[in-house]
Design a protein around this motif. Structure first.
Motif, short mmCIF file in Angstrom:
data_model
loop_
_atom_site.label_atom_id
_atom_site.label_comp_id
_atom_site.label_asym_id
_atom_site.label_seq_id
_atom_site.Cartn_x
_atom_site.Cartn_y
_atom_site.Cartn_z
N PRO A 404 -14.64 2.48 -1.98
CA PRO A 404 -14.31 3.44 -0.83
C PRO A 404 -13.24 4.16 -1.53
O PRO A 404 -12.29 3.80 -2.34
CB PRO A 404 -13.52 2.42 0.14
N GLU A 405 -13.12 5.41 -0.84
CA GLU A 405 -11.80 6.45 -1.16
C GLU A 405 -10.62 6.10 -0.35
O GLU A 405 -10.97 5.98 0.98
CB GLU A 405 -12.29 7.75 -1.33
N VAL A 406 -9.57 5.78 -0.68
CA VAL A 406 -8.28 5.75 0.17
C VAL A 406 -7.54 6.98 0.15
O VAL A 406 -7.51 7.44 -1.14
CB VAL A 406 -7.37 4.50 0.17
N TYR A 407 -6.79 7.52 1.11
CA TYR A 407 -5.90 8.55 0.80
C TYR A 407 -4.31 8.25 1.14
O TYR A 407 -3.99 7.05 1.88
CB TYR A 407 -6.45 9.57 1.86
N SER A 408 -3.69 9.07 0.61
CA SER A 408 -2.06 8.83 0.61
C SER A 408 -1.61 9.43 2.13
O SER A 408 -0.76 10.27 2.31
CB SER A 408 -1.25 9.65 -0.24
N LEU A 445 3.42 -5.93 7.18
CA LEU A 445 3.85 -4.72 6.32
C LEU A 445 4.88 -4.19 7.32
O LEU A 445 5.00 -4.25 8.39
CB LEU A 445 3.00 -3.78 6.25
N PRO A 446 6.10 -3.73 6.93
CA PRO A 446 7.17 -3.04 7.59
C PRO A 446 6.82 -2.20 8.59
O PRO A 446 7.47 -2.32 9.56
CB PRO A 446 8.11 -2.29 6.39
N ASP A 447 5.82 -1.21 8.38
CA ASP A 447 5.49 -0.33 9.49
C ASP A 447 4.02 -0.69 9.96
O ASP A 447 3.62 0.41 10.81
CB ASP A 447 5.51 1.24 8.75
N GLY A 448 3.60 -1.42 9.97
CA GLY A 448 2.44 -2.05 10.51
C GLY A 448 1.36 -1.16 10.15
O GLY A 448 1.23 -0.50 8.95
N ILE A 449 0.44 -0.69 11.08
CA ILE A 449 -0.27 0.59 10.87
C ILE A 449 0.12 1.61 10.57
O ILE A 449 -0.85 2.66 10.14
CB ILE A 449 -1.26 0.39 12.23
N ASP A 450 1.26 2.02 10.65
CA ASP A 450 1.77 3.37 10.27
C ASP A 450 2.44 3.36 8.88
O ASP A 450 2.85 4.34 8.41
CB ASP A 450 3.04 3.48 11.29
N THR A 451 1.97 2.15 7.98
CA THR A 451 2.51 2.17 6.78
C THR A 451 1.51 3.10 5.77
O THR A 451 0.41 3.07 5.99
CB THR A 451 2.24 0.70 6.07
N ILE A 452 2.41 3.89 4.85
CA ILE A 452 1.50 4.86 4.04
C ILE A 452 0.62 4.00 3.08
O ILE A 452 1.22 2.72 2.31
CB ILE A 452 2.57 5.88 3.35
N VAL A 453 -0.45 4.63 2.80
CA VAL A 453 -1.34 3.88 1.68
C VAL A 453 -0.88 4.62 0.26
O VAL A 453 -1.01 5.89 0.23
CB VAL A 453 -2.70 3.96 1.99
N THR A 454 -0.69 3.64 -0.75
CA THR A 454 -0.36 4.10 -2.21
C THR A 454 0.91 4.57 -2.31
O THR A 454 1.43 4.87 -1.15
CB THR A 454 -1.56 5.04 -2.60
N ARG A 455 1.62 4.45 -3.51
CA ARG A 455 2.78 5.04 -3.73
C ARG A 455 2.70 6.41 -4.55
O ARG A 455 3.71 6.54 -5.34
CB ARG A 455 3.53 3.94 -4.58
N GLU A 456 1.60 6.94 -4.52
CA GLU A 456 1.50 8.16 -5.27
C GLU A 456 2.40 9.34 -4.86
O GLU A 456 2.86 9.86 -5.51
CB GLU A 456 0.06 8.73 -5.04
N PHE A 457 2.71 9.26 -3.63
CA PHE A 457 3.37 10.48 -2.84
C PHE A 457 4.69 9.64 -1.96
O PHE A 457 5.50 10.50 -1.43
CB PHE A 457 2.77 11.45 -2.14
N GLY A 461 5.07 3.34 -0.27
CA GLY A 461 3.65 3.02 0.16
C GLY A 461 3.20 1.64 -0.29
O GLY A 461 3.56 0.83 -0.98
N ALA A 462 1.98 1.08 0.48
CA ALA A 462 1.52 0.00 0.51
C ALA A 462 0.74 -0.04 -0.76
O ALA A 462 -0.11 0.98 -0.71
CB ALA A 462 0.84 -0.75 1.62
N ILE A 463 0.34 -1.17 -1.39
CA ILE A 463 -0.60 -1.22 -2.64
C ILE A 463 -1.58 -2.32 -2.16
O ILE A 463 -1.23 -3.48 -1.92
CB ILE A 463 0.05 -1.68 -4.03
N PHE A 464 -2.97 -1.91 -2.21
CA PHE A 464 -3.88 -3.18 -1.61
C PHE A 464 -4.68 -3.31 -2.86
O PHE A 464 -4.93 -2.64 -3.56
CB PHE A 464 -4.73 -2.21 -0.50
N SER A 465 -5.06 -4.46 -2.75
CA SER A 465 -6.07 -5.15 -3.82
C SER A 465 -7.70 -4.36 -3.40
O SER A 465 -7.88 -3.71 -2.45
CB SER A 465 -6.39 -6.56 -3.75
N GLY A 466 -8.44 -4.57 -4.44
CA GLY A 466 -9.81 -4.00 -4.38
C GLY A 466 -10.71 -4.62 -2.77
O GLY A 466 -10.94 -3.81 -2.17
N GLY A 467 -10.22 -5.78 -2.65
CA GLY A 467 -10.91 -6.40 -1.61
C GLY A 467 -10.45 -5.90 -0.24
O GLY A 467 -10.95 -5.66 0.84
#
Length: 573
Positions: A404-408, A445-457, A461-467
């Motif tokens: 899957p593609e995930v977005y920042s 996670l600190p912000d729950g469902i409002d946590t940003i995905v990836t640390r690109e920007f 941001g949260a880093i997730f495993s492939g699973g």
């Protein structure tokens, strides 16, 4: 445009006025300092300087406005191109020629189209300017005009030939430009960095990149000799205009003893040479830019077979899918799927299993109508897929793929794929995350469902495993509220316990949904209503788990026992 024409004529006018003043007040045969004459000449110069500065200010303001016009055009162009690309058939993305053209249009298409329009305006300006200057030269000698026109025509023919050669070179470079871009992209995709740092794959990619560059150099050698020949001829032609015009008007002025005309025409000759070069250059640029712009228009003119907004609008709820004797292959001469028939009813849990390359993911693409079958039919509620609008099919049938593609963006936005605007939407995100068995982790996670995905920007941001990313993708599929959800290898990156728990949640929380599990791992199949085993593009076994386990020497039983033994040893029975 008028400002630029006046600016061009100012030097000619100033020289003419100064010569007239000298002739009238003093005479060239007896030039001495005269304060009145000096003041009059100074007045002419100051007046024209003021006009020139004023026109420059106007031109700067026009350029300022043109920047916003061109920026808005480029933005609108990109939007139009992206929308077109999202509406063409999926099969085009398997076509290297289309991908070459797409990159060419995306990279410079906006500039080419804008240049055509801008050059047309410049051409009108230059033509009007030349007409004014021609009228000045014509008053001295018409031969200068004839010579200029003949040379301009010859120069334009030569430039056209040179431009066509350049276009052919750009076309030959297309595939190598895309290859270079693809290699360059790898080096800023974070998922590729571990391989780059720990293996020698970087050396391979650098070699590929260098070979692409060498091929472009080869194309340059192939085309440059012809282009250079025409460029040299063109340079000789265009640079002959100024000295020849000067020679002609000097002879004419000497015969008529009209020194004022000679002075003005001498300045005009320089302007004519430049203007003719500009006009022929503009015409050539229009031609070349039009050829480049045509690449974009060819893409915009593509008429899709599947994605066109025509067909029956399906508003009723999903009831069943009927797949009857379908055949399909990406190559006309080879089929991936052969004589596939199966049925899926509302609320059923279906498993489609088999080894890699058996045709499972190809079937998913057909169910989403990314492709049409060659033979046979797929029917949704007894209506043939080919009679329905593709977008209506995809409103009811969605898929989650294994990569899957995930977005920042926030986790919630990654699940819902839009801004979260209501409490109901937040609750849907929570329900979806529970469906995918990742809600409990998200809430740590600190912000729950409002946590940003990836640390690109975002450094927090949260880093997730492939699973975990696969689980987010499953949640996304659930949140879209598809009536039929296809899960294509949704657990390929999960460990067996996590996989079993996620499937348990899917089956218990997805009771009202129609679920289709695509997998080569069989842990999802035990509680499915029906299982189809694919091998080499055919269904070789079908039934419930118990029915297929009771098939003597059955392929499904063999696969299931083999996979089970990896976890519990040889004590399966």
């Amino acid at each position: 445009m008028i400002c630029l024409i006046v600016q061009t004529l100012i030097p000619i006018n100033v020289v003419g006025q100064i010569v007239d003043i000298f002739q009238a007040k003093i005479g060239f045969e007896n030039i001495v300092y005269n304060e009145a004459v000096f003041n009059e000449i100074l007045g002419v110069i100051i007046k024209n300087i003021v006009i020139f500065i004023s026109l420059n200010i106007v031109n700067q303001f026009i350029d300022f406005l043109m920047y916003f016009i061109s920026s808005h055009f480029r933005m609108s162009y990109a939007t139009t191109l992206f929308r077109k690309l999202s509406s063409i058939d999926y099969s085009f993305y398997q076509n290297s020629n289309f991908l070459d053209n797409y990159m060419r249009a995306l990279d410079g298409g906006a500039e080419m189209i804008y240049d055509v329009a801008n050059n047309q305006m410049n051409l009108i300006k230059e033509i009007i300017q030349v007409i004014f200057i021609f009228s000045i030269v014509l008053s001295v000698n018409y031969l200068a005009i004839i010579y200029t026109i003949v040379i301009a025509i010859l120069y334009m023919i030569v430039r056209k030939k040179s431009g066509l050669i350049q276009f052919d070179k750009n076309t030959a470079d297309r595939q190598f430009n895309r290859l270079e871009w693809g290699i360059s992209r790898v080096y800023f995709v974070k998922d590729a960095i571990p391989d780059i740092k720990t293996t020698s794959v970087s050396d391979v990619m650098i070699d590929v990149h260098m070979n692409a560059g060498l091929n472009k150099i080869g194309n340059h050698k192939k085309f440059i000799s012809k282009k250079t020949f025409f460029d040299i001829i063109g340079s000789i032609l265009i640079n002959s205009i100024y000295p020849v015009i000067i020679l002609i008007v000097c002879i004419a002025a000497i015969n008529t003893e009209d020194l004022a005309s000679l002075s003005a025409v001498t300045v005009a000759a320089t302007t004519i040479a430049n203007s003719v070069q500009h006009i022929t250059g503009i015409l050539t640029n229009i031609q070349i830019s039009s050829l480049e712009a045509k690449v974009t228009f060819d893409i915009l003119d593509i008429e899709p077979n599947i994605e066109r907004n025509e067909g029956i609008t399906l508003e009723e709820e999903f009831e069943k899918l009927e797949i009857s004797n379908i055949e399909f292959g990406y190559d006309e001469n080879y089929n991936i799927l052969n004589d596939i028939s199966l049925s899926i009813n509302k609320g059923e849990k279906i498993a489609i299993v088999g080894t890699n390359g058996a045709g499972k993911t190809t079937l998913v693409k057909l169910l989403l109508r990314l492709y049409d079958v060659k033979n046979g039919s797929i029917k949704l509620n007894d209506i043939n897929y080919k009679e329905l609008k593709a977008k209506d099919i995809r409103k009811k049938i969605g898929a989650v793929f294994q990569n899957p593609e995930v977005y920042s963006l926030s986790i919630a936005e990654n699940v819902l794929l839009k801004r979260i605007e209501t409490e109901e939407e937040r609750n849907l995100v929570i329900e979806s995350l529970k469906f995918a068995d990742i809600y409990d982790y998200i809430m740590t996670l600190p912000d729950g469902i409002d946590t940003i995905v990836t640390r690109e920007f975002n450094r927090d941001g949260a880093i997730f495993s492939g699973g975990q990313m696969q689980k987010i993708a499953v949640a996304r599929g659930f949140a879209q509220n598809y009536e039929v959800l296809v899960l294509d290898e949704p657990s390929s990156k999960l460990d067996p316990l996590a996989e079993a728990k996620m499937y348990h949640n899917m089956l218990s929380m997805g009771k009202g949904k129609t679920l289709i599990f695509i997998s080569h791992r069989l842990s999802a199949t035990v509680n499915c209503d029906k299982i189809y085993l694919f091998e080499k593009g055919k269904i070789i076994e079908q039934g419930t788990h118990d029915e297929m386990m009771n098939i003597e020497n059955g392929k499904y039983r063999e696969m299931f026992v083999s996979q089970a033994e990896k976890y519990i040893g040889d004590h399966y029975d």
